[in-house]
Design a protein around this motif. Structure first.
Motif, mmCIF file in Angstrom:
data_model
loop_
_atom_site.group_PDB
_atom_site.id
_atom_site.type_symbol
_atom_site.label_atom_id
_atom_site.label_comp_id
_atom_site.label_asym_id
_atom_site.label_seq_id
_atom_site.Cartn_x
_atom_site.Cartn_y
_atom_site.Cartn_z
ATOM 1 N N TYR A 198 0.824 -1.218 0.000
ATOM 2 C CA TYR A 198 0.000 0.000 0.000
ATOM 3 C C TYR A 198 0.856 1.265 0.000
ATOM 4 N N GLU A 199 2.068 1.192 0.557
ATOM 5 C CA GLU A 199 2.996 2.332 0.459
ATOM 6 C C GLU A 199 3.382 2.546 -1.011
ATOM 7 N N GLY A 200 3.671 1.458 -1.711
ATOM 8 C CA GLY A 200 3.998 1.552 -3.137
ATOM 9 C C GLY A 200 2.833 2.076 -3.954
ATOM 10 N N LEU A 201 1.625 1.655 -3.561
ATOM 11 C CA LEU A 201 0.412 2.016 -4.304
ATOM 12 C C LEU A 201 0.199 3.533 -4.344
ATOM 13 N N LYS A 202 0.721 4.230 -3.324
ATOM 14 C CA LYS A 202 0.566 5.696 -3.278
ATOM 15 C C LYS A 202 1.205 6.373 -4.493
ATOM 16 N N PHE A 203 2.165 5.692 -5.121
ATOM 17 C CA PHE A 203 2.874 6.264 -6.273
ATOM 18 C C PHE A 203 2.465 5.597 -7.576
ATOM 19 N N ALA A 204 1.440 4.751 -7.529
ATOM 20 C CA ALA A 204 1.018 3.999 -8.708
ATOM 21 C C ALA A 204 -0.024 4.799 -9.475
ATOM 22 N N LYS A 205 0.414 5.875 -10.082
ATOM 23 C CA LYS A 205 -0.502 6.666 -10.907
ATOM 24 C C LYS A 205 0.286 7.420 -11.961
ATOM 25 N N ARG A 251 6.877 7.281 -11.805
ATOM 26 C CA ARG A 251 7.620 6.258 -12.537
ATOM 27 C C ARG A 251 7.690 4.985 -11.703
ATOM 28 N N VAL A 252 7.975 3.868 -12.371
ATOM 29 C CA VAL A 252 8.062 2.587 -11.661
ATOM 30 C C VAL A 252 8.969 2.682 -10.423
ATOM 31 N N PRO A 253 10.156 3.286 -10.497
ATOM 32 C CA PRO A 253 11.005 3.303 -9.294
ATOM 33 C C PRO A 253 10.434 4.102 -8.129
ATOM 34 N N ASP A 254 9.428 4.940 -8.376
ATOM 35 C CA ASP A 254 8.768 5.605 -7.245
ATOM 36 C C ASP A 254 8.009 4.580 -6.401
ATOM 37 N N ILE A 255 7.380 3.619 -7.083
ATOM 38 C CA ILE A 255 6.719 2.512 -6.369
ATOM 39 C C ILE A 255 7.773 1.706 -5.614
ATOM 40 N N ARG A 275 -1.659 5.762 -17.856
ATOM 41 C CA ARG A 275 -3.001 5.227 -17.640
ATOM 42 C C ARG A 275 -3.244 4.052 -18.582
ATOM 43 N N GLY A 276 -3.914 3.041 -18.067
ATOM 44 C CA GLY A 276 -4.194 1.846 -18.856
ATOM 45 C C GLY A 276 -3.214 0.708 -18.618
ATOM 46 N N MET A 277 -2.062 1.010 -18.021
ATOM 47 C CA MET A 277 -1.119 -0.073 -17.691
ATOM 48 C C MET A 277 -1.705 -0.939 -16.578
ATOM 49 N N THR A 278 -1.486 -2.248 -16.672
ATOM 50 C CA THR A 278 -1.864 -3.154 -15.585
ATOM 51 C C THR A 278 -0.607 -3.833 -15.066
ATOM 52 N N LEU A 279 -0.397 -3.740 -13.769
ATOM 53 C CA LEU A 279 0.837 -4.189 -13.127
ATOM 54 C C LEU A 279 0.524 -5.136 -11.974
ATOM 55 N N ALA A 280 1.429 -6.100 -11.761
ATOM 56 C CA ALA A 280 1.398 -6.916 -10.545
ATOM 57 C C ALA A 280 2.507 -6.391 -9.637
ATOM 58 N N VAL A 281 2.093 -5.784 -8.537
ATOM 59 C CA VAL A 281 3.050 -5.247 -7.558
ATOM 60 C C VAL A 281 3.122 -6.259 -6.425
ATOM 61 N N GLU A 282 4.339 -6.761 -6.126
ATOM 62 C CA GLU A 282 4.409 -7.920 -5.227
ATOM 63 C C GLU A 282 5.660 -7.977 -4.369
ATOM 64 N N PRO A 283 5.676 -7.217 -3.267
ATOM 65 C CA PRO A 283 6.810 -7.308 -2.354
ATOM 66 C C PRO A 283 6.958 -8.698 -1.722
ATOM 67 N N MET A 284 8.205 -9.196 -1.732
ATOM 68 C CA MET A 284 8.590 -10.418 -1.009
ATOM 69 C C MET A 284 9.569 -9.973 0.068
#
Ligand code: MF3
Ligand code: CO
Length: 241
Positions: free
Chosen positions: A119-126, A130-134, A182-191
């Motif tokens: 959810y911390e990463g999700l704050k930058f998912a817009k 950029r990807v490295p912000d997530i 907009r329109g990108m679909t991503l799997a965000v998955e911290p391990m």
């Protein structure tokens, strides 16, 4: 993507509800297989690069890609469930770590930090980031809580294929810096490992465990990038993830 995501999230919730002392991991896999087929979908993982099951079930010091089998879950275990479903030409992909009965406070903290890091990463998912912000948001939160990020495996684009560009690492390095559109679909998955970040792949060729034997947790959703708030396509169900 919404239809696939809905089925995938429901499969995760079903698997999570089955995580109880005495159940075998193959019983969970079987139930999820039948559920996904009943929905008119296919388990994305089954036969993917030779993977033999519909779900990855990774217990305690197993990080990801645990193969379901005769293992009996015990009170106190933490159980990472990762599942994908393919519906009408698109994949959903999600994961969560569930407690088996009563677990230790430290194990619960590992689960909570891992989930919150998503959810911390999700704050930058817009759009506009950029990807490295997530990646940075996830890494910063996890490390501030004293845990470590696995680097050998990363999040990813997901769509007509289960793994698409771009890679979505959970740490920042000298990678490319793709823009989120907009329109990108991503799997965000911290391990997230409780100890050090090192891994070992088991002789079965799939199961990935921590090198130090300490426990690990995983949390993943498929998300849609918009110009505003991201949309969760694998909507967590209350309590069932
Ligand atoms: N779910 C994993 C991911 O998030 C992929 C699983 S690999 C498989 O990328 F072989 F088990 F399917
Ligand atoms: Co994934």
């Amino acid at each position: 993507m919404r239809r696939a995501g809905k089925i995938t999230a429901a499969a995760r919730a079903l698997a999570g509800e089955m995580v109880t002392p005495g159940v075998t991991t193959q019983e969970i896999d079987k139930a999820v297989y039948h559920f996904i087929r009943e929905q008119g979908a296919q388990p994305s993982f089954l036969h993917y690069q030779g993977y033999p099951a519909s779900v990855c079930i990774s217990v305690n010091d197993e990080i990801i890609h645990g193969i379901p089998g005769k293992r009996v879950l015990q009170e106190g275990d933490i159980v990472s469930i990762d599942v994908g479903a393919y519906k009408d030409g698109f994949h959903g992909d999600c994961a969560a770590t569930f407690p088996c009965g009563k677990i230790s406070p430290e194990a619960q903290r590992l689960i909570d930090v891992t989930r919150q890091s998503f959810y911390e990463g999700l704050k930058f998912a817009k759009e506009g980031y950029r990807v490295p912000d997530i990646s940075r948001a996830i890494q910063t939160y996890v490390e501030a809580n004293g845990f470590s990020i696995v680097r050998e495996y990363v999040g990813h684009g997901v769509g007509r294929q289960m793994h698409e560009a771009p890679e979505v690492p959970n740490y920042v390095a000298g990678h490319e810096r793709p823009r989120l559109l907009r329109g990108m679909t991503l799997a965000v998955e911290p391990m997230v490992n409780a100890g050090s970040r090192g891994i070992r792949v088991m002789p079965d060729g799939w199961t990935v465990r921590t090198a130090d034997g300490k426990w690990s947790a995983h949390y993943e959703n498929t998300i849609l990038i918009t110009d505003g708030e991201p949309e969760l396509l694998t909507v967590p169900e209350p309590g069932g993830e």
